[in-house]
Design an enzyme around this catalytic site. Structure first.
Site, PDB file in Angstrom:
ATOM      1  N   LYS A 193      34.828  -0.049  57.727  1.00 16.50           N
ATOM      2  CA  LYS A 193      34.016  -0.985  58.508  1.00 16.50           C
ATOM      3  C   LYS A 193      32.721  -1.320  57.757  1.00 16.50           C
ATOM      4  O   LYS A 193      32.375  -0.639  56.771  1.00 16.50           O
ATOM      5  CB  LYS A 193      33.743  -0.362  59.880  1.00 16.50           C
ATOM      6  N   TYR A 237      41.175  -6.467  67.909  1.00 20.07           N
ATOM      7  CA  TYR A 237      40.675  -5.621  69.003  1.00 20.07           C
ATOM      8  C   TYR A 237      41.015  -6.197  70.380  1.00 20.07           C
ATOM      9  O   TYR A 237      40.309  -5.936  71.345  1.00 20.07           O
ATOM     10  CB  TYR A 237      39.169  -5.412  68.865  1.00 20.07           C
ATOM     11  N   ASN A 269      31.178   3.398  63.321  1.00 24.15           N
ATOM     12  CA  ASN A 269      31.870   4.653  62.997  1.00 24.15           C
ATOM     13  C   ASN A 269      32.748   4.571  61.750  1.00 24.15           C
ATOM     14  O   ASN A 269      33.759   5.247  61.648  1.00 24.15           O
ATOM     15  CB  ASN A 269      32.629   5.178  64.217  1.00 24.15           C
ATOM     16  N   HIS A 309      38.447   2.440  60.522  1.00 26.16           N
ATOM     17  CA  HIS A 309      39.502   2.233  61.526  1.00 26.16           C
ATOM     18  C   HIS A 309      40.839   2.663  60.941  1.00 26.16           C
ATOM     19  O   HIS A 309      41.105   2.442  59.765  1.00 26.16           O
ATOM     20  CB  HIS A 309      39.601   0.743  61.896  1.00 26.16           C
ATOM     21  N   GLU A 316      49.136  -4.713  63.051  1.00 20.87           N
ATOM     22  CA  GLU A 316      47.866  -4.886  62.337  1.00 20.87           C
ATOM     23  C   GLU A 316      48.103  -5.255  60.865  1.00 20.87           C
ATOM     24  O   GLU A 316      47.377  -6.082  60.312  1.00 20.87           O
ATOM     25  CB  GLU A 316      47.032  -3.605  62.464  1.00 20.87           C
TER      26      GLU A 316
HETATM   27  P1  GTP Z   1      39.141   1.998  66.035  1.00 19.47           P
HETATM   28  O1  GTP Z   1      39.721   2.648  64.845  1.00 19.47           O
HETATM   29  O2  GTP Z   1      37.912   1.174  65.727  1.00 19.47           O
HETATM   30  O3  GTP Z   1      40.188   1.234  66.831  1.00 19.47           O
HETATM   31  O4  GTP Z   1      38.608   3.214  66.942  1.00 19.47           O
HETATM   32  P2  GTP Z   1      39.464   4.205  67.854  1.00 19.47           P
HETATM   33  O5  GTP Z   1      40.920   3.858  67.799  1.00 19.47           O
HETATM   34  O6  GTP Z   1      39.058   5.579  67.496  1.00 19.47           O
HETATM   35  O7  GTP Z   1      38.877   3.859  69.284  1.00 19.47           O
HETATM   36  P3  GTP Z   1      39.289   2.694  70.292  1.00 19.47           P
HETATM   37  O8  GTP Z   1      40.398   1.865  69.764  1.00 19.47           O
HETATM   38  O9  GTP Z   1      39.416   3.291  71.633  1.00 19.47           O
HETATM   39  O10 GTP Z   1      37.928   1.827  70.312  1.00 19.47           O
HETATM   40  C1  GTP Z   1      37.668   0.861  69.303  1.00 19.47           C
HETATM   41  C2  GTP Z   1      36.197   0.886  68.971  1.00 19.47           C
HETATM   42  O11 GTP Z   1      35.468   0.442  70.116  1.00 19.47           O
HETATM   43  C3  GTP Z   1      35.653   2.287  68.674  1.00 19.47           C
HETATM   44  O12 GTP Z   1      35.731   2.592  67.314  1.00 19.47           O
HETATM   45  C4  GTP Z   1      34.212   2.173  69.128  1.00 19.47           C
HETATM   46  O13 GTP Z   1      33.405   1.604  68.102  1.00 19.47           O
HETATM   47  C5  GTP Z   1      34.286   1.179  70.266  1.00 19.47           C
HETATM   48  N1  GTP Z   1      34.326   1.866  71.557  1.00 19.47           N
HETATM   49  C6  GTP Z   1      35.404   2.398  72.179  1.00 19.47           C
HETATM   50  N2  GTP Z   1      35.073   2.937  73.364  1.00 19.47           N
HETATM   51  C7  GTP Z   1      33.724   2.747  73.484  1.00 19.47           C
HETATM   52  C8  GTP Z   1      32.783   3.079  74.490  1.00 19.47           C
HETATM   53  O14 GTP Z   1      33.100   3.681  75.523  1.00 19.47           O
HETATM   54  N3  GTP Z   1      31.478   2.702  74.248  1.00 19.47           N
HETATM   55  C9  GTP Z   1      31.103   2.056  73.122  1.00 19.47           C
HETATM   56  N4  GTP Z   1      29.821   1.722  72.946  1.00 19.47           N
HETATM   57  N5  GTP Z   1      31.975   1.730  72.149  1.00 19.47           N
HETATM   58  C10 GTP Z   1      33.262   2.074  72.332  1.00 19.47           C
HETATM   59 MG    MG Z   2      41.659   1.933  68.120  1.00 21.61          MG
END
Ligand code: GTP
Ligand code: MG
Length: 132
Positions: free
Chosen positions: A9, A49, A112, A115, A126
């Site tokens: 990212k 997303y 973070n 991905h 994807e």
């Molecule tokens: P990705 O690899 O980015 O898809 O992350 P992930 O698979 O570990 O998490 P997820 O797909 O649930 O969420 C995608 C992204 O949305 C995360 O990496 C976070 O940056 C953001 N995100 C998810 N849940 C929250 C939340 O509750 N609060 C906030 N602020 N950001 C969130």
């Molecule tokens: Mg995810």
């Protein structure tokens, strides 16, 4: 052999830790078979997303991914989807184990570093989306 979609990212690129992250993937024995460093369009990132559309953090998430170049990669190896997810660690910095990429480099849920696809099915979707 599985293939998964990995993206470093914008914060990972801006902080200069791209090489270190790629090195961890290579040292694990995985092969990077496609890669491109570029600034994706809003449409691409919103489709990526899509599952989070309508959630409170959606706009912030999209704007963050659009804040600079990302490194999109196709990574191949045995059980690559699940192993990469384990190497990446939890999105919540309180839960990301030390030794994982997020555990080592990320201290915020909003930014973070990396991905990885969360299932074989999302990996297919994807990879099609980012490398079509
Ligand atoms: P990705 O690899 O980015 O898809 O992350 P992930 O698979 O570990 O998490 P997820 O797909 O649930 O969420 C995608 C992204 O949305 C995360 O990496 C976070 O940056 C953001 N995100 C998810 N849940 C929250 C939340 O509750 N609060 C906030 N602020 N950001 C969130
Ligand atoms: Mg995810």
């Amino acid at each position: 052999m599985e293939r998964t979609f990995i993206m470093i990212k914008p914060d990972g690129i801006q902080r200069g830790i791209m090489g270190e992250i790629i090195s961890k993937i290579e040292k694990k024995g995985f092969k990077i078979i496609q890669a491109k460093l570029f600034e994706p369009s809003r449409a691409l990132v919103e489709e990526h997303y899509e599952e989070h559309k309508g959630k409170t953090f959606f706009n912030e998430l999209i704007n963050y991914i659009l804040s600079g170049p990302v490194m999109a990669m196709e990574v191949k190896g045995e059980f690559a989807v699940e192993v990469m997810r384990n190497m990446i660690g939890d999105k919540d910095p309180k839960l990301a184990a030390s030794g994982t990429i997020r555990g080592e480099f990320a201290n915020s849920m909003n930014t973070n570093v990396i991905h990885g696809s969360d299932s074989i099915e999302s990996a297919h979707l994807e990879l099609d989306l980012w490398f079509k």
